[in-house]
Write a protein that holds these residues in place. Structure first.
Motif, mmCIF file in Angstrom:
data_model
loop_
_atom_site.group_PDB
_atom_site.id
_atom_site.type_symbol
_atom_site.label_atom_id
_atom_site.label_comp_id
_atom_site.label_asym_id
_atom_site.label_seq_id
_atom_site.Cartn_x
_atom_site.Cartn_y
_atom_site.Cartn_z
ATOM 1 N N ARG A 79 0.882 -1.168 0.000
ATOM 2 C CA ARG A 79 0.000 0.000 0.000
ATOM 3 C C ARG A 79 0.914 1.210 0.000
ATOM 4 O O ARG A 79 1.798 1.341 0.845
ATOM 5 C CB ARG A 79 -0.915 -0.006 1.229
ATOM 6 N N LEU A 80 0.720 2.087 -0.981
ATOM 7 C CA LEU A 80 1.612 3.213 -1.208
ATOM 8 C C LEU A 80 0.837 4.524 -1.265
ATOM 9 O O LEU A 80 -0.355 4.533 -1.566
ATOM 10 C CB LEU A 80 2.367 3.029 -2.526
ATOM 11 N N ARG A 81 1.547 5.601 -1.034
ATOM 12 C CA ARG A 81 0.998 6.947 -1.221
ATOM 13 C C ARG A 81 1.727 7.555 -2.404
ATOM 14 O O ARG A 81 2.954 7.676 -2.396
ATOM 15 C CB ARG A 81 1.242 7.785 0.033
ATOM 16 N N PHE A 82 0.972 7.931 -3.440
ATOM 17 C CA PHE A 82 1.544 8.552 -4.634
ATOM 18 C C PHE A 82 1.315 10.051 -4.579
ATOM 19 O O PHE A 82 0.194 10.512 -4.362
ATOM 20 C CB PHE A 82 0.916 7.981 -5.900
ATOM 21 N N THR A 83 2.394 10.805 -4.780
ATOM 22 C CA THR A 83 2.297 12.262 -4.838
ATOM 23 C C THR A 83 3.084 12.775 -6.040
ATOM 24 O O THR A 83 4.017 12.124 -6.519
ATOM 25 C CB THR A 83 2.851 12.925 -3.556
ATOM 26 N N GLY A 84 2.690 13.926 -6.528
ATOM 27 C CA GLY A 84 3.383 14.576 -7.629
ATOM 28 C C GLY A 84 2.593 15.790 -8.084
ATOM 29 O O GLY A 84 1.503 16.062 -7.570
ATOM 30 N N ARG A 85 3.144 16.509 -9.056
ATOM 31 C CA ARG A 85 2.461 17.688 -9.623
ATOM 32 C C ARG A 85 2.254 17.428 -11.103
ATOM 33 O O ARG A 85 3.191 17.101 -11.826
ATOM 34 C CB ARG A 85 3.295 18.956 -9.399
ATOM 35 N N HIS A 86 1.038 17.604 -11.566
ATOM 36 C CA HIS A 86 0.632 17.284 -12.934
ATOM 37 C C HIS A 86 1.205 18.300 -13.926
ATOM 38 O O HIS A 86 0.697 19.406 -14.052
ATOM 39 C CB HIS A 86 -0.903 17.250 -12.985
ATOM 40 N N VAL A 102 -2.691 10.514 -3.594
ATOM 41 C CA VAL A 102 -3.640 9.406 -3.541
ATOM 42 C C VAL A 102 -2.934 8.143 -3.053
ATOM 43 O O VAL A 102 -1.714 8.032 -3.120
ATOM 44 C CB VAL A 102 -4.285 9.125 -4.920
ATOM 45 N N GLU A 103 -3.730 7.192 -2.587
ATOM 46 C CA GLU A 103 -3.186 5.893 -2.203
ATOM 47 C C GLU A 103 -3.350 4.910 -3.352
ATOM 48 O O GLU A 103 -4.269 5.029 -4.165
ATOM 49 C CB GLU A 103 -3.867 5.365 -0.940
ATOM 50 N N GLN A 104 -2.433 3.946 -3.381
ATOM 51 C CA GLN A 104 -2.457 2.886 -4.383
ATOM 52 C C GLN A 104 -2.138 1.565 -3.692
ATOM 53 O O GLN A 104 -1.427 1.546 -2.682
ATOM 54 C CB GLN A 104 -1.419 3.128 -5.468
ATOM 55 N N THR A 105 -2.639 0.494 -4.256
ATOM 56 C CA THR A 105 -2.302 -0.845 -3.784
ATOM 57 C C THR A 105 -1.720 -1.601 -4.969
ATOM 58 O O THR A 105 -2.300 -1.592 -6.063
ATOM 59 C CB THR A 105 -3.542 -1.579 -3.244
ATOM 60 N N HIS A 106 -0.576 -2.228 -4.751
ATOM 61 C CA HIS A 106 0.091 -2.985 -5.809
ATOM 62 C C HIS A 106 0.330 -4.412 -5.333
ATOM 63 O O HIS A 106 0.777 -4.626 -4.198
ATOM 64 C CB HIS A 106 1.424 -2.326 -6.191
ATOM 65 N N ILE A 107 0.009 -5.364 -6.211
ATOM 66 C CA ILE A 107 0.207 -6.784 -5.927
ATOM 67 C C ILE A 107 1.233 -7.310 -6.918
ATOM 68 O O ILE A 107 1.098 -7.092 -8.130
ATOM 69 C CB ILE A 107 -1.111 -7.574 -6.064
ATOM 70 N N ARG A 122 -5.786 1.909 -7.809
ATOM 71 C CA ARG A 122 -5.512 3.282 -7.407
ATOM 72 C C ARG A 122 -6.821 4.014 -7.103
ATOM 73 O O ARG A 122 -7.885 3.589 -7.536
ATOM 74 C CB ARG A 122 -4.786 4.024 -8.536
ATOM 75 N N GLN A 123 -6.695 5.132 -6.445
ATOM 76 C CA GLN A 123 -7.843 6.001 -6.184
ATOM 77 C C GLN A 123 -8.017 6.929 -7.388
ATOM 78 O O GLN A 123 -7.791 8.136 -7.312
ATOM 79 C CB GLN A 123 -7.619 6.803 -4.901
#
Length: 143
Positions: A79-86, A102-107, A122-123
């Motif tokens: 479970r990760l938190r993704f951040t950045g500027r578009h 946003v949060e993401q889940t990766h398997i 992802r959200q």
């Protein structure tokens, strides 16, 4: 194998956070399939690295922060938190200069010491809202 799967999945952060080609070639199997990628996206380690490069081109300062993880058998879940500027085109959305968080889940599935499959969740609605592409409204309570 659970600990090995978790260690390998965690190393995948080097591919996305650092755009580390050596990590991609070391940890990802040649037959790697990214079930989250759009149709036509190449597989294997360089295909996954290409996806990472594309995300970095769309989001300045793209970063995936590790929040939580576990593994069982040949699968690891992060479970990760993704951040950045578009700052670049993202799925047809012109740059907005807006930040995303946003949060993401990766398997990840591991086989013979290499990551061979990936699924991501992802959200997306929250991200599209943060980009101004959609408006989210709270649901109206039932009468």
């Amino acid at each position: 194998m659970s600990n090995d799967a978790l260690a390998l999945a965690t190393e995948m952060g080097k591919v996305f956070n650092d755009l580390d080609e050596e990590a991609a070639l070391t940890y990802i199997g040649a037959e790697f399939v990214d079930h989250e990628a759009p149709p036509g996206t190449p597989g294997g380690p360089l295909g996954y690295l290409g996806t990472a490069r594309w995300v970095h081109s769309a989001f300045e300062g793209a970063k995936w922060e590790h929040l939580d993880s576990f593994a069982e058998g040949d699968r690891a879940v992060l479970r990760l938190r993704f951040t950045g500027r578009h700052v670049g085109d993202f799925l047809g959305i012109e740059p907005t200069q807006r930040p995303v968080d946003v949060e993401q889940t990766h398997i990840y599935r591991v086989e013979n010491g290499l990551v061979v499959e990936h699924w991501g969740y992802r959200q997306d609605l929250l991200m599209l809202s943060q980009l101004g592409a959609i408006t989210l409204q709270a649901p109206t309570p039932a009468a």
